[in-house]
Write an enzyme that holds these catalytic residues in place. Structure first.
Site, PDB file in Angstrom:
ATOM      1  N   CYS A 193       5.979 -11.536  -9.079  1.00 35.35           N
ATOM      2  CA  CYS A 193       5.035 -11.270 -10.179  1.00 35.35           C
ATOM      3  C   CYS A 193       5.080 -12.446 -11.143  1.00 35.35           C
ATOM      4  O   CYS A 193       5.275 -12.285 -12.356  1.00 35.35           O
ATOM      5  CB  CYS A 193       5.360  -9.950 -10.873  1.00 35.35           C
ATOM      6  SG  CYS A 193       5.633  -8.566  -9.750  1.00 35.35           S
ATOM      7  N   ALA A 194       4.896 -13.653 -10.604  1.00 28.77           N
ATOM      8  CA  ALA A 194       5.244 -14.892 -11.290  1.00 28.77           C
ATOM      9  C   ALA A 194       4.273 -15.307 -12.390  1.00 28.77           C
ATOM     10  O   ALA A 194       4.671 -15.981 -13.345  1.00 28.77           O
ATOM     11  CB  ALA A 194       5.350 -16.029 -10.269  1.00 28.77           C
ATOM     12  N   ALA A 195       2.992 -14.977 -12.258  1.00 25.59           N
ATOM     13  CA  ALA A 195       2.011 -15.453 -13.237  1.00 25.59           C
ATOM     14  C   ALA A 195       2.322 -14.859 -14.621  1.00 25.59           C
ATOM     15  O   ALA A 195       2.794 -13.724 -14.717  1.00 25.59           O
ATOM     16  CB  ALA A 195       0.606 -15.053 -12.796  1.00 25.59           C
ATOM     17  N   PRO A 196       2.069 -15.636 -15.703  1.00 23.27           N
ATOM     18  CA  PRO A 196       1.415 -16.946 -15.757  1.00 23.27           C
ATOM     19  C   PRO A 196       2.307 -18.138 -15.469  1.00 23.27           C
ATOM     20  O   PRO A 196       1.829 -19.266 -15.472  1.00 23.27           O
ATOM     21  CB  PRO A 196       0.902 -16.995 -17.201  1.00 23.27           C
ATOM     22  CG  PRO A 196       1.890 -16.192 -17.962  1.00 23.27           C
ATOM     23  CD  PRO A 196       2.309 -15.080 -17.048  1.00 23.27           C
ATOM     24  N   GLY A 251       5.739 -19.213 -16.696  1.00 26.60           N
ATOM     25  CA  GLY A 251       6.777 -19.849 -17.494  1.00 26.60           C
ATOM     26  C   GLY A 251       8.141 -19.819 -16.834  1.00 26.60           C
ATOM     27  O   GLY A 251       8.896 -20.806 -16.859  1.00 26.60           O
ATOM     28  N   ASP A 269       0.876  -9.451  -2.141  1.00 29.85           N
ATOM     29  CA  ASP A 269       1.429  -8.244  -2.740  1.00 29.85           C
ATOM     30  C   ASP A 269       2.896  -8.151  -2.331  1.00 29.85           C
ATOM     31  O   ASP A 269       3.226  -8.115  -1.137  1.00 29.85           O
ATOM     32  CB  ASP A 269       0.653  -7.022  -2.224  1.00 29.85           C
ATOM     33  CG  ASP A 269       1.088  -5.717  -2.877  1.00 29.85           C
ATOM     34  OD1 ASP A 269       2.175  -5.679  -3.496  1.00 29.85           O
ATOM     35  OD2 ASP A 269       0.344  -4.724  -2.761  1.00 29.85           O
ATOM     36  N   ASP A 278      10.111  -9.931 -12.542  1.00 26.24           N
ATOM     37  CA  ASP A 278       9.505  -9.588 -13.840  1.00 26.24           C
ATOM     38  C   ASP A 278       8.418  -8.569 -13.529  1.00 26.24           C
ATOM     39  O   ASP A 278       7.272  -8.905 -13.299  1.00 26.24           O
ATOM     40  CB  ASP A 278       8.937 -10.842 -14.488  1.00 26.24           C
ATOM     41  CG  ASP A 278       8.454 -10.602 -15.915  1.00 26.24           C
ATOM     42  OD1 ASP A 278       8.524  -9.435 -16.374  1.00 26.24           O
ATOM     43  OD2 ASP A 278       8.006 -11.558 -16.564  1.00 26.24           O
ATOM     44  N   CYS A 287       8.887  -6.497 -20.080  1.00 34.09           N
ATOM     45  CA  CYS A 287       8.630  -6.720 -21.515  1.00 34.09           C
ATOM     46  C   CYS A 287       8.193  -5.385 -22.129  1.00 34.09           C
ATOM     47  O   CYS A 287       7.106  -5.263 -22.693  1.00 34.09           O
ATOM     48  CB  CYS A 287       7.594  -7.807 -21.729  1.00 34.09           C
ATOM     49  SG  CYS A 287       6.101  -7.648 -20.724  1.00 34.09           S
TER      50      CYS A 287
END
Length: 412
Positions: free
Chosen positions: A231-234, A236, A278, A294, A347
């Site tokens: 789930c790397a995007a965006p 950082g 996915d 994440d 988050c």
């Protein structure tokens, strides 16, 4: 199309408050504006969203009936600008013009003029008003989890315009004016146009909230290790992993969201294998030394940066997010090499997406353990009884705040 930043800001507010759109995904009203005016329109809309409740309380004595949404949003914008110290003449005149030029709302221009002249005569209209409260669907579980005093402090932080935090490539010694945070991020004294700052063109840094930047130090990637960022995007965290010398696979389900990641990889000169897939169906060709998950979450820890979230969510998404997080965690654990490690983070301020997920994962996976957190600059107050990290916005209330998160490092 909007011709001024204020007109665009009102259109943005109409989309968020009237249509339930995400602020960052509304582009049409901004299309004809200069980059500076686009940024100003977004800044004004976000400022209003942080103060809708206070603006409405100021306006209430002067309105016998609620006018159409466009008129209400023009009034809200004008009230917030007046409170911020903008010249009353310009604020009132443009508000009247915005309403007069709308064929559905033109008849309300006189009302707008009269109301705003009365508001302009008030002295510090927000001074005695409390910060905007979180919606009930979110406030109640947060009060249950952390207590009323902590939630009130969170609301005060979320009402503030957040600072700009940067993650800087190791070894860069540029001339950026900012506060080095104990956790390693650089907090800018003033941002302005980011692309004009020293080091931007050479890719020496990227924008990343100080809280988000803690997950990679917790994972502690080593040069040459095979690491996957799920789930790397965006992106950082992908940049941090690559800067640490890891062999990074960055995976995300959304090609559109990976555009910025690819752009930042190119700008910084860092490398990663980018995969659009996915994570629930993707099958890697190898196992990994370390995994960063994440997970998709309610994003309730990011409201200070995304003040539209309380207006477009209602908590119903948790019924899908919590089992999705568990499924992703279970699948990712199967890709670890023996002795490997995984950092799970969200988050979110809600224990269901953090502490409860950890307890359930430990129960499902015999032999899985929490490794002690060791992050430079970590405040011991962030450490949970189980050994995970939990940061709430109120912890750093006096220093400009940080996003709220939950993260834990696991190993077999």
């Amino acid at each position: 199309m909007a011709k001024t930043a204020r007109a665009a800001a009102v259109h943005l507010l109409n989309e968020v408050l009237g249509e339930g759109a995400l602020l960052g995904q509304v582009d049409a009203p901004l299309a004809s504006l200069s980059p500076a005016d686009r940024a100003r329109a977004q800044r004004l809309a976000a400022l209003v969203l942080r103060h809708v409740e206070q603006a409405d309380r100021v306006l209430k004595p002067f309105l016998r009936k609620t006018p159409p949404l466009l008129v209400v949003n023009v009034l809200r914008l004008a009230v917030v600008e007046l409170v911020q110290g903008e010249a009353a003449h310009g604020v009132v005149n443009e508000a009247v013009t915005l309403v007069r030029n709308d064929r559905h709302a033109g008849a309300f221009s006189g009302l707008v003029n009269a109301v705003l002249r009365k508001v302009a005569a008030l002295e510090a209209p927000f001074a005695k008003l409390p910060p905007q409260r979180l919606p009930y669907w979110l406030r109640k579980p947060l009060v249950d989890a952390w207590g009323r005093e902590a939630v009130t402090a969170m609301e005060a932080v979320q009402a503030q315009v957040p600072p700009v935090d940067l993650s800087v490539k190791p070894g860069w010694r540029g001339d950026l004016v900012g506060e080095p945070l104990p956790t390693g991020s650089l907090r800018l004294a003033s941002a302005g146009q980011l692309s004009a700052l020293p080091g931007y063109a050479e890719g020496a840094w990227w924008v990343q909230d100080a809280a988000a930047a803690l997950a990679v130090p917790l994972l502690a990637p080593q040069p040459g290790e095979a690491v996957v960022d799920l789930c790397a995007a965006p992106g950082g965290k992908t940049l941090q992993l690559a800067a640490a010398g890891a062999e990074v696979t960055a995976l995300d389900i959304s090609e559109a969201r990976l555009v910025r990641l690819r752009e930042n990889l190119a700008r910084t000169g860092l490398s990663a294998q980018v995969v659009v897939a996915d994570a629930l169906t993707w099958q890697p060709e190898r196992q990994f030394d370390a995994i960063l998950l994440d997970a998709p979450c309610s994003a309730t820890g990011t409201i200070r940066r995304h003040p539209d979230l309380p207006f477009i969510k209602d908590g119903s998404e948790l019924a899908e997010l919590v089992p999705l997080q568990a499924a992703l965690l279970d699948r990712a654990l199967g890709w670890l090499k023996p002795g490997g490690r995984l950092v799970y983070c969200t988050c979110s301020l809600l224990p269901d997406e953090g502490e409860a997920q950890l307890a359930a994962a430990l129960a499902r996976h015999p032999g899985l353990r929490v490794e002690p957190a060791a992050v430079p600059g970590m405040d011991p107050a962030w450490l949970t009884e189980a050994g995970a990290l939990r940061l709430r916005p109120d912890y750093w209330a006096g220093r400009g705040g940080m996003d709220g998160f939950f993260m834990v490092r696991l190993a077999r």
